[in-house]
Design a protein around this motif. Structure first.
Motif, short mmCIF file in Angstrom:
data_model
loop_
_atom_site.label_atom_id
_atom_site.label_comp_id
_atom_site.label_asym_id
_atom_site.label_seq_id
_atom_site.Cartn_x
_atom_site.Cartn_y
_atom_site.Cartn_z
N ALA A 149 82.07 -33.77 64.98
CA ALA A 149 81.55 -32.17 65.62
C ALA A 149 80.51 -32.34 66.19
O ALA A 149 80.48 -31.08 67.19
CB ALA A 149 81.13 -31.12 63.92
N GLU A 150 79.79 -33.40 66.84
CA GLU A 150 78.84 -33.24 67.05
C GLU A 150 79.15 -33.32 68.72
O GLU A 150 78.16 -33.59 69.83
CB GLU A 150 77.29 -34.42 67.07
N ALA A 151 80.52 -33.39 68.71
CA ALA A 151 81.08 -33.52 70.41
C ALA A 151 80.46 -31.61 70.74
O ALA A 151 80.85 -31.79 72.08
CB ALA A 151 82.13 -33.79 70.35
N GLU A 152 80.57 -31.11 70.30
CA GLU A 152 80.06 -29.94 70.89
C GLU A 152 78.64 -29.90 71.89
O GLU A 152 78.62 -28.54 72.50
CB GLU A 152 79.84 -28.81 69.51
N PHE A 153 77.66 -30.70 71.44
CA PHE A 153 76.61 -30.20 71.45
C PHE A 153 76.68 -31.41 73.09
O PHE A 153 75.75 -30.79 74.40
CB PHE A 153 75.48 -30.98 70.84
N ARG A 200 83.97 -34.76 77.35
CA ARG A 200 83.20 -34.55 76.00
C ARG A 200 84.91 -34.78 74.92
O ARG A 200 85.15 -35.52 73.90
CB ARG A 200 83.58 -33.19 75.70
N GLU A 201 86.16 -35.06 75.77
CA GLU A 201 87.08 -36.01 74.64
C GLU A 201 87.24 -37.23 74.38
O GLU A 201 87.53 -37.59 73.17
CB GLU A 201 88.75 -35.33 75.19
N LYS A 202 86.59 -37.84 75.59
CA LYS A 202 86.39 -39.07 74.76
C LYS A 202 85.79 -39.47 74.33
O LYS A 202 85.16 -40.66 73.13
CB LYS A 202 86.08 -40.32 76.36
N ILE A 203 84.44 -38.98 74.40
CA ILE A 203 82.65 -38.71 73.15
C ILE A 203 83.62 -38.78 72.07
O ILE A 203 83.27 -39.59 71.10
CB ILE A 203 82.10 -37.77 73.65
N GLN A 204 84.27 -37.00 72.21
CA GLN A 204 84.77 -37.19 70.82
C GLN A 204 85.67 -38.38 69.59
O GLN A 204 85.24 -39.00 68.85
CB GLN A 204 85.58 -35.89 70.70
N GLN A 205 86.36 -38.89 70.62
CA GLN A 205 87.31 -40.57 70.03
C GLN A 205 85.91 -41.26 69.51
O GLN A 205 86.62 -41.70 68.78
CB GLN A 205 88.28 -40.58 71.11
N ASP A 206 84.89 -41.31 70.24
CA ASP A 206 84.08 -42.30 70.08
C ASP A 206 83.23 -41.93 69.07
O ASP A 206 83.31 -43.21 68.36
CB ASP A 206 83.15 -42.55 71.28
N LEU A 207 83.29 -40.77 68.84
CA LEU A 207 82.59 -40.56 67.30
C LEU A 207 83.96 -40.98 66.03
O LEU A 207 82.94 -41.14 65.20
CB LEU A 207 81.71 -39.07 67.61
N LYS A 208 84.86 -40.23 66.28
CA LYS A 208 85.69 -40.92 65.70
C LYS A 208 85.60 -42.08 65.26
O LYS A 208 85.75 -42.45 63.36
CB LYS A 208 87.43 -40.11 65.31
N ARG A 209 85.83 -43.03 65.63
CA ARG A 209 85.12 -44.19 65.79
C ARG A 209 84.87 -44.68 65.40
O ARG A 209 84.47 -46.03 64.08
CB ARG A 209 85.68 -45.19 67.04
#
Length: 317
Positions: free
Chosen positions: A218-222, A237-246
């Motif tokens: 969710a913090e990818a929205e920032f 942002r999409e790659k960042i969200q993937q990294d956050l999920k990992r």
């Protein structure tokens, strides 16, 4: 006069039925008494919990953290106020009246609709992220009626270079060389109150809470569309969200807190660098990691919001 056998049997049956009915009524009466006693105790407990929350609301209002009604309701506004108090006083940011926070406020611990940090509602961090700055209930009650010449800017907190000690939820050190040059395009010009201390403090708390949201990533929205992301270079942002999920898969149990001052350093007319020490405890089964990092965010305005254009951290000395 004696009764015949038939009358005696009928009398005996009548007596048995009478005693049975009396027993039933007695059981029902006892059940009503017990139910009433339990309900009374529950009402007393509920009333005590409401008074506890009401008292905390009053204290948070005096601290300039709570802007709602003093009604004893454990609402999202109340959770938001608790988060503000926690980051201003060096407490783990949970949005809950937990043991540490209740002790600091001289109150009893209480649980809200969501008791686990990992299930923290997105409503709380979204409230913290809002630009709107409001006066406390106490200030609103003591001030004169507003006139047509009053300006919303009069109620804003002026920006400062440093902030008071606070604690939040951290991220594991990602061992990277510090590189916080923003990667996004030219932003809009920031207003004087855009980077106020209170707003930046709330933004940091919101960012930390978003990292605990049950909606992983969710913090990818920032983040802006393109970000200088730790030592991984420019990422979207999409790659960042993937990294956050990992990261969530690697460390499903996380605890973070800000362990010192939030330092604010203007980078330009429309960008600011925010640095704060972040403590962390991470766990995945028997595997654990803990420590402290100095985390840096570079922020710029994006409409009525702020966005992160660069992020980095290095292990604190």
């Amino acid at each position: 006069m004696t009764l015949g056998p038939g009358k005696s049997a009928r009398r005996s049956a009548f007596d048995n039925n009478y005693m049975t009915m009396r027993s039933v009524f007695l059981v029902i009466a006892i059940a009503f008494v017990i139910a009433g006693s339990v309900a009374a105790k529950e009402n007393v407990a509920a009333g005590g919990a409401e008074e506890n929350v009401r008292a905390v609301q009053g204290k948070l209002a005096d601290e300039g953290c709570y802007f709602g009604e003093i009604d004893g309701a454990y609402s999202s506004d109340f959770s938001t106020a608790l988060s503000r108090y926690q980051i201003r006083n060096g407490l783990p940011i949970t949005g809950q009246l937990d043991a540490e926070t209740s002790k600091a406020l001289g109150a009893k611990p209480a649980v809200g609709p969501s008791t686990a940090a990992t299930e923290q509602s997105s409503e709380t961090w979204r409230e913290l992220r809002k630009r709107e700055r409001r006066k406390s209930t106490k200030a609103r009650q003591s001030e004169p009626a507003a006139t047509e010449t009053s300006s919303p800017a009069d109620n804003e907190t002026p920006p400062t270079g440093t902030e008071t000690p606070i604690q939040t939820t951290p991220v594991e050190a990602r061992t990277s060389a510090e590189n916080t040059q923003p990667a996004s395009g030219p932003p809009a010009t920031a207003s004087a109150d855009e980077f106020s201390t209170d707003r930046l403090r709330d933004y940091v708390a919101a960012f930390v809470l978003a990292g605990l949201d049950k909606n992983v990533g969710a913090e990818a929205e920032f983040f802006a569309d393109r970000v200088n992301y730790y030592d991984q270079g420019v990422m979207d942002r999409e790659k960042i969200q993937q990294d956050l999920k990992r990261y969530d898969e690697r460390w499903p149990e996380r605890h973070f807190w800000v362990t010192g001052k939030i330092n604010v350093e203007p980078q330009s007319e429309n960008r600011v660098r925010v640095t704060f020490p972040l403590g962390f405890k991470l766990r995945n089964g028997n595997k654990q990691s803990s420590g402290k990092v100095d985390k840096t965010l570079v922020l710029e305005p994006a409409g009525d919001d702020l966005q992160i254009v660069a992020v980095n951290e290095h292990k604190a000395g």
